[in-house]
Write a protein that holds these residues in place. Structure first.
Motif, PDB file in Angstrom:
ATOM      1  N   LEU A 250       0.829  -1.320   0.006  1.00 10.70           N
ATOM      2  CA  LEU A 250       0.024  -0.039   0.147  1.00 10.70           C
ATOM      3  C   LEU A 250       0.883   1.304   0.005  1.00 10.70           C
ATOM      4  CD1 LEU A 250      -2.887  -1.166   2.509  1.00 10.70           C
ATOM      5  CD2 LEU A 250      -2.860  -0.984   0.129  1.00 10.70           C
ATOM      6  N   ARG A 251       2.144   1.234   0.634  1.00  9.52           N
ATOM      7  CA  ARG A 251       2.862   2.306   0.542  1.00  9.52           C
ATOM      8  C   ARG A 251       3.678   2.454  -0.308  1.00  9.52           C
ATOM      9  NH1 ARG A 251       5.651   1.638   6.421  1.00  9.52           N
ATOM     10  NH2 ARG A 251       6.897   3.183   5.487  1.00  9.52           N
ATOM     11  N   GLY A 252       3.883   1.371  -1.243  1.00  9.16           N
ATOM     12  CA  GLY A 252       4.534   1.347  -2.480  1.00  9.16           C
ATOM     13  C   GLY A 252       6.183   1.299  -2.129  1.00  9.16           C
ATOM     14  N   LYS A 253       6.367   0.544  -1.046  1.00  6.90           N
ATOM     15  CA  LYS A 253       7.941   0.627  -0.068  1.00  6.90           C
ATOM     16  C   LYS A 253       8.650  -0.697  -0.873  1.00  6.90           C
ATOM     17  CE  LYS A 253       9.973   0.493   4.135  1.00  6.90           C
ATOM     18  NZ  LYS A 253       9.648   0.337   5.675  1.00  6.90           N
ATOM     19  N   TYR A 254       9.385  -0.134  -1.903  1.00 10.43           N
ATOM     20  CA  TYR A 254      10.416  -1.042  -2.431  1.00 10.43           C
ATOM     21  C   TYR A 254      11.716  -0.042  -2.883  1.00 10.43           C
ATOM     22  CZ  TYR A 254       8.919   0.731  -6.952  1.00 10.43           C
ATOM     23  OH  TYR A 254       8.847   1.758  -8.085  1.00 10.43           O
TER      24      TYR A 254
END
Length: 402
Positions: free
Chosen positions: A310-314
């Motif tokens: 959901l946070r687009g954390k990559y």
């Protein structure tokens, strides 16, 4: 779908089971709006999919040995299940997979001697009949070089026999590892074929909903083999065909939450209505994997995993990302766009400069070593979890059929 190796099968025949035993359980429910028992799905294995295909009732790692034993069933014990119309045309060779109400065999056409896969589907329950009708509706519609093809169907009162292409070239990541020397240009060749197949499906109003490397198979072992989109166990029609060139703001939507957690788009995680843009997100995850051997979103905890999605954390920090070109990273960023309305469709993604030039301006550095190392490390972690008794449902890689 996790069928292990067998003494009677080459590796490619085993790999194809993961694409063909899709009718071993229930669909997501969009076909008729119903809720189905998730326990009917057969587990799927592979580089990025540990056991736990059934969600939330996941199975343990020990299921693989049982499935391996199932593949060694002598032909005589199941050949009587086949209609004479089938055995007249095809010589049944070996059982290569089975599910709750389906089994897949390797067969050979008696005249041409060409190999095929035949899926036998039992129609004893309303659920089985619904699943069979749903997937056959998709398979009967598709005809594309980069999508698995249905050859013919034999229908009976209690059973349906679907004859399909037999892909013997192995999974996408198997090819990446075995190639040894692997560059961005090799990645663009594979992704162009994936997008061609996915774009074709979307043009017919079909959303795959379970795109991942395990469901991308090469038709034959040769270097010039086409790559096939397979496994339509979760695929569904939107209800109307999409006009060409439309973006993520399509007016139709789906609602059922299903797929493999690491490949789920944010709108699926949030249980919001979604469109074919969920497949494009999955292509972004696949692109990340084939360039690095790592997952963009991964965590032992599903809650933390979904939070990262959901946070687009990559990130692009670990090896081999410092050597990967900016256009390649830009391609991935576009697909891993949290807002589905801003996510490119397949046609637009194919026009990305990185794919158009086939990474002509990118580094020719061999990414294969780093990719193989990252894949081995992940396989080792998953193996440790299995041996330590960790349930597959809590390990990353399990597929969810909610």
């Amino acid at each position: 779908m996790g069928c292990g190796t067998s003494k009677v099968l080459p590796k490619g025949c085993v790999s194809v089971v993961r694409s063909l035993v899709a009718l071993s359980g229930a669909p997501c429910g969009d076909h008729h709006g119903g809720n189905h028992d998730p326990k009917k799905k057969l587990d799927k294995g592979g580089w990025f999919s540990t056991k736990g295909k059934n969600f939330p009732s996941d199975k343990s790692c020990g299921d693989k040995q049982q499935q391996q034993q199932q593949q060694q069933v002598p032909p005589e014990t199941y050949k009587d299940k086949f209609d004479a119309r089938v055995t007249t045309r095809y010589d049944i060779k070996a059982l290569i997979g089975r599910g709750s109400f389906s089994r897949v065999v390797r067969a050979e056409h008696r005249t041409s001697r060409r190999p095929y896969a035949i899926k036998l589907m039992e129609l004893e329950t309303p659920q089985a009949r619904e699943v069979c009708a749903a997937e056959l509706a998709v398979l009967r519609r598709v005809n594309h070089d980069n999508v698995i093809r249905l050859v013919e169907v034999f229908q009976g009162q209690r059973r349906v026999y679907a004859v399909l292409e037999l892909a013997t070239g192995g999974e996408l990541l198997d090819r990446v590892v075995s190639k040894g020397h692997y560059t961005e240009q090799d990645a663009t060749r594979a992704l162009r074929m994936v997008l061609a197949g996915v774009g074709y499906l979307h043009s017919l109003g079909i959303t795959h909903r379970d795109l991942k490397p395990e469901n991308l198979l090469y038709y034959h072992p040769g270097a010039d083999s086409r790559l096939l989109v397979t496994d339509f166990g979760l695929a569904t029609f939107s209800g109307s065909e999409l006009p060409r060139g439309t973006g993520g703001s399509s007016t139709w939507s789906l609602r059922t939450t299903c797929g493999t957690p690491e490949y789920m788009a944010p709108e699926v995680v949030l249980r919001r209505p979604y469109s074919y843009a969920v497949d494009m997100w999955a292509v972004g995850v696949i692109a990340y994997i084939v360039l690095s051997g790592s997952m963009p979103f991964e965590d032992d905890s599903r809650r933390r995993l979904y939070r990262s999605i959901l946070r687009g954390k990559y990130s692009f920090h670990r090896e081999p990302w410092p050597s990967v070109s900016k256009p390649a990273k830009d391609f991935i960023r576009g697909l891993l766009e949290p807002d589905p309305a801003r996510r490119p469709n397949a046609e637009r993604a194919l026009r990305h400069p990185w794919l158009v030039t086939m990474a002509a301006g990118s580094s020719s550095r061999n990414l294969g070593r780093s990719i193989s190392q990252n894949l081995r490390q992940r396989a080792s972690r998953n193996s440790s979890r299995c041996h330590s008794g960790t349930a597959a449902g809590s390990a990353p890689g399990g597929a969810a059929r909610l």
